[in-house]
Design an enzyme around this catalytic site. Structure first.
Site, mmCIF file in Angstrom:
data_model
loop_
_atom_site.group_PDB
_atom_site.id
_atom_site.type_symbol
_atom_site.label_atom_id
_atom_site.label_comp_id
_atom_site.label_asym_id
_atom_site.label_seq_id
_atom_site.Cartn_x
_atom_site.Cartn_y
_atom_site.Cartn_z
ATOM 1 N N SER A 27 0.806 -1.207 0.000
ATOM 2 C CA SER A 27 0.000 0.000 0.000
ATOM 3 C C SER A 27 0.848 1.271 0.000
ATOM 4 O O SER A 27 1.426 1.621 -1.015
ATOM 5 C CB SER A 27 -0.960 -0.041 1.189
ATOM 6 O OG SER A 27 -2.098 0.725 0.930
ATOM 7 N N ASP A 75 9.280 5.495 -10.819
ATOM 8 C CA ASP A 75 8.815 6.170 -12.033
ATOM 9 C C ASP A 75 9.634 7.415 -12.334
ATOM 10 O O ASP A 75 9.886 7.736 -13.504
ATOM 11 C CB ASP A 75 7.345 6.549 -11.893
ATOM 12 C CG ASP A 75 6.409 5.371 -12.138
ATOM 13 O OD1 ASP A 75 6.912 4.242 -12.338
ATOM 14 O OD2 ASP A 75 5.177 5.572 -12.116
ATOM 15 N N LYS A 131 -1.258 -4.089 -3.015
ATOM 16 C CA LYS A 131 -2.526 -3.499 -2.563
ATOM 17 C C LYS A 131 -2.599 -2.063 -3.077
ATOM 18 O O LYS A 131 -1.934 -1.179 -2.566
ATOM 19 C CB LYS A 131 -2.655 -3.508 -1.047
ATOM 20 C CG LYS A 131 -3.989 -2.920 -0.585
ATOM 21 C CD LYS A 131 -4.084 -2.836 0.910
ATOM 22 C CE LYS A 131 -5.443 -2.253 1.309
ATOM 23 N NZ LYS A 131 -5.579 -0.837 0.897
#
Length: 439
Positions: A305, A316, A330
């Site tokens: 999470s 990224d 998750k």
């Protein structure tokens, strides 16, 4: 400061959104009677008649009397439990425990859990708690609690059974990696989670461990970065390991703040759902608390999470190298909707996405460099001899001191990287990056 752009009324999110396995990602909203209706679809009369008929039949024919309150609450629980593993109906005690868990202090075993094939699965033990000290590991299946099977037990009920008065005992029956069941006896304690830790691994190289994302974790990471620089004689670090292994998540805002300590621009994370106020975007501030230090982020199957938000954002933006094993996966956001009777609904309302638009749900973050956990064994220096051990050996023309075998035996206190293969590999990668940069 963090930039938050909302696509709906700004007053609908009253508390911090949370991301984690036990509490989910949540935001408190106004009581049910003040919320605008989400749909004007006609009521399903046939299904409501069937529901009323079933209710009447149970009351009339069940072997023991059951009151209306119990039947209706069970019906509500059934509605929520069949949506997804993270939606739930929270009775007063469970609602209070969910709010309490973000403060960093609560009673229990120090274990974050999820569901798998009807069993309770350990997502991660929390550092320095009864669970971690007993050797419980991420991925363990809890098949019994005090001798009672957990098969078919809801996650909320299992959590309630594992919580209890500090000092009381509990026995868990675990299955690890398909092996034979084994029992672990634990003593419940007041769990005080210290979410951020840091230390210098070697001169110039720092280690930053985040065990949970609590309300103040972002601020604590900022302090830890400043302390690491101070401990490095006031010099900028040559490299930093950010350890998110076995971190089950927590407060979304903390994940955003921690990411922002390492990023100077761009999107950190955004969420998308059916309702307007579930769509949020968080962007980085130009300030850089990390001073652009070369970074390795450690993750594993217990990183869930909010941990995946941080790892995904840094990956990224190519801010650091993600190392370890695939994360938990998750990627959903839960919103807590308070009801009028000290109860609440914890409802999945959105998915979150990394800056490049990746949904982590059921897939997780794939590390840039996969490094499995391994046990380390050391070759004893005394097993062989070096040239410097031989009597009458020639000296070194460069003027350096001789280095016989005996000098290879370390006398310093153990370091974390000495017994942690993944951490050791992360440190080696940082050293290699500095070599290629001519530092």
């Amino acid at each position: 400061m963090l930039h938050l752009r909302r696509f709906a009324r700004p007053s609908t999110l009253a508390l911090a959104i949370l991301l984690g396995m036990q509490g989910g990602a949540w935001a408190q909203q106004p009581p049910a009677e003040t919320a605008a209706p989400s749909s004007k679809a006609p009521l399903p009369l046939d299904e409501l008649r069937t529901f009323a008929e079933v209710l009447d039949r149970i009351k009339a024919a069940y072997v023991e009397p059951v009151d209306d309150k119990t039947l209706l609450e069970n019906a509500i629980k059934g509605m929520l439990s069949n949506l997804d593993p993270h939606s739930a109906y929270l009775e007063p005690e469970a609602f209070a425990e969910l709010q309490e868990s973000t403060s960093g202090e609560f009673g229990g075993l120090g274990i974050e859990v999820g569901m798998e094939d009807g069993f309770i699965k350990v997502v991660s033990p929390i550092d320095d708690t009864p669970a971690s000290k007993a050797g419980i590991e991420a991925g363990d299946l809890i098949v019994k609690i005090d001798g009672q099977p957990t098969k078919g037990l809801s996650m909320m009920d299992a959590i309630a059974k594992m919580r209890g008065k500090p000092g009381s005992s509990i026995s868990l029956t675990l299955v690890r990696e398909g092996g034979q069941p084994f029992d672990v006896k634990l003593t419940r304690a007041v769990i005080k989670v210290r979410s951020v830790r840091s230390q210098i691994l070697e001169p110039g190289y720092g280690y930053l461990r985040v065990t949970q994302f609590q309300v103040n974790s972002g601020e604590e990471v900022g302090k830890a970065l400043a302390k690491l620089k101070k401990d490095n004689d006031g010099k900028k670090l040559n490299g930093l390991v950010l350890d998110l292994r076995n971190n089950p998540g927590g407060v979304l805002q903390a994940a955003v703040e921690i990411s922002d300590h390492f990023l100077t621009k761009g999107l950190i994370v955004y969420t998308k759902g059916r309702i307007a106020n579930s769509e949020l975007r968080f962007n980085a501030d130009p300030a850089d608390a990390s001073e652009g230090v070369p970074l390795v982020v450690l993750i594993n199957g217990g990183s869930a999470s909010a941990s995946e938000i941080v790892a995904g954002a840094l990956q990224d933006h190519k801010r650091g190298v993600v190392m370890g094993t695939d994360s938990f996966g998750k990627g959903s956001v839960q919103t807590v909707l308070p009801l009028n009777n000290d109860r609440a609904l914890k409802l999945t309302t959105a998915l979150y996405y990394t800056p490049n638009g990746r949904s982590i749900q059921a897939q997780g973050i794939e590390p840039d460099i996969k490094v499995e956990r391994a046990k380390l064994t050391r070759e004893q220096a005394a097993d062989g001899f070096r040239e410097a051990d031989l009597a009458g050996h020639l000296g070194n023309g460069n003027g350096g001191p001789d280095r016989p075998t005996a000098t290879q035996i370390a006398s310093d206190s153990p370091r974390p990287q000495d017994d942690d293969y993944q951490l050791g590999q992360a440190l080696n990668l940082l050293k290699g990056l500095n070599l290629t940069r001519g530092q």
